[in-house]
Design an enzyme around this catalytic site. Structure first.
Site, short mmCIF file in Angstrom:
data_model
loop_
_atom_site.label_atom_id
_atom_site.label_comp_id
_atom_site.label_asym_id
_atom_site.label_seq_id
_atom_site.Cartn_x
_atom_site.Cartn_y
_atom_site.Cartn_z
N LYS A 213 0.82 -1.22 0.00
CA LYS A 213 0.00 0.00 0.00
C LYS A 213 0.86 1.27 0.00
O LYS A 213 0.58 2.21 -0.73
CB LYS A 213 -0.94 0.02 1.22
CG LYS A 213 -1.85 -1.21 1.31
CD LYS A 213 -2.82 -1.10 2.48
CE LYS A 213 -2.19 -1.12 3.85
NZ LYS A 213 -1.52 -2.40 4.20
N ARG B 68 -9.33 0.65 9.14
CA ARG B 68 -8.91 -0.71 9.46
C ARG B 68 -9.94 -1.44 10.31
O ARG B 68 -9.72 -2.60 10.67
CB ARG B 68 -7.61 -0.66 10.24
CG ARG B 68 -6.36 -0.94 9.42
CD ARG B 68 -5.17 -0.84 10.35
NE ARG B 68 -4.05 -1.61 9.92
CZ ARG B 68 -2.98 -1.09 9.32
NH1 ARG B 68 -2.92 0.18 9.01
NH2 ARG B 68 -1.97 -1.87 9.02
P1 ADP Z 1 1.41 -2.33 7.95
O1 ADP Z 1 0.45 -2.12 6.80
O2 ADP Z 1 2.68 -2.96 7.53
O3 ADP Z 1 0.79 -2.99 9.15
P2 ADP Z 1 1.17 0.44 8.88
O4 ADP Z 1 2.27 1.42 8.82
O5 ADP Z 1 -0.04 0.69 8.05
O6 ADP Z 1 1.89 -0.92 8.47
O7 ADP Z 1 0.68 0.22 10.40
C1 ADP Z 1 1.57 -0.04 11.45
C2 ADP Z 1 0.80 -0.17 12.76
O8 ADP Z 1 0.16 1.09 13.08
C3 ADP Z 1 -0.35 -1.18 12.77
O9 ADP Z 1 0.10 -2.49 13.07
C4 ADP Z 1 -1.25 -0.61 13.89
O10 ADP Z 1 -0.75 -0.92 15.17
C5 ADP Z 1 -1.11 0.89 13.70
N1 ADP Z 1 -2.16 1.44 12.82
C6 ADP Z 1 -1.96 1.98 11.58
N2 ADP Z 1 -3.14 2.37 11.04
C7 ADP Z 1 -4.11 2.06 11.95
C8 ADP Z 1 -5.53 2.19 11.97
N3 ADP Z 1 -6.20 2.73 10.94
N4 ADP Z 1 -6.18 1.75 13.07
C9 ADP Z 1 -5.53 1.24 14.11
N5 ADP Z 1 -4.20 1.05 14.16
C10 ADP Z 1 -3.48 1.47 13.09
#
Ligand code: ADP
Length: 191
Positions: free
Chosen positions: A14, A89
């Site tokens: 993504k 999410r």
């Molecule tokens: P990946 O897609 O590799 O999991 P991200 O950078 O999108 O990496 O997310 C890293 C972490 O940040 C997630 O594992 C979660 O703990 C937190 N996080 C990110 N976006 C959200 C969200 N929309 N809701 C809740 N937690 C989030």
């Protein structure tokens, strides 16, 4: 306004694809993962709290990420549109996002879901863990915990957008360029 959600499990590409899409289409990139990592590096109280969840591979509470996204949308009143990466999410986040956009007379235009087989996801994430500072990619247990959270809490969000006729799946296991072309074809069909 053209508002795109890039959907898919951790490691599905993504972030990489978002960079290319914003360059081509002039959208504003909102990645909740990046926003949370900035809060952590600045050692804000939000960052310190969020880190406890992220270090365990768990989702950060809805109200925290929803408030973060709401303020970023407000900061960009003249945006051509947004690309949401890693958000929503959960179903509660999806409902909150619809509401935030409705208030600006906007809506989600399209959800593109990157489909990548699980062994490939794990391989990519562990590779990223070995070559970057991402603590949550450093161990296989943590990577598996995040994929479990995805199946449990995030995958149901697909149904929300499928009911609205806005959900499309894209093969995400080809090269970066191949995947980008598939995404562009879907986007161009709506522009
Ligand atoms: P990946 O897609 O590799 O999991 P991200 O950078 O999108 O990496 O997310 C890293 C972490 O940040 C997630 O594992 C979660 O703990 C937190 N996080 C990110 N976006 C959200 C969200 N929309 N809701 C809740 N937690 C989030």
């Amino acid at each position: 306004m053209f508002n795109l959600i890039l959907f898919g499990p951790p490691g599905s590409g993504k972030g990489t694809q978002s960079q290319r899409i914003i360059e081509k289409y002039g959208l504003i990139h909102l990645s909740t993962g990046d926003l949370l990592r900035t809060e952590i590096s600045l050692q804000t109280s939000l960052g310190i709290m969020a880190r406890n969840f992220m270090d365990q591979g768990l989702l950060v509470p809805d109200e925290v990420v929803i408030a973060m996204i709401a303020s970023r949308i407000d900061e960009n009143p003249r945006a051509l549109g947004f690309i949401f990466d890693g958000f929503p999410r959960t179903c509660a986040q999806a409902i909150a996002l619809d509401d935030l956009l409705n208030r600006k007379h906007g809506e989600i235009s399209l959800v593109l879901s990157l489909v990548v087989p699980e062994p490939e996801l794990i391989r990519r994430l562990l590779h990223r863990g070995a070559t970057s500072m991402r603590a949550d990619d450093a161990s296989e247990n943590l990577v598996r915990a995040r994929i479990l959270e995805y199946h449990d809490k995030t995958a149901p969000v697909a149904d929300h957008y499928a009911r609205l006729g806005k959900f499309r799946t894209i093969r995400g296991d080809g090269s970066v360029e191949e995947t980008f072309l598939l995404l562009c074809t879907e986007i161009d069909s709506l522009l």
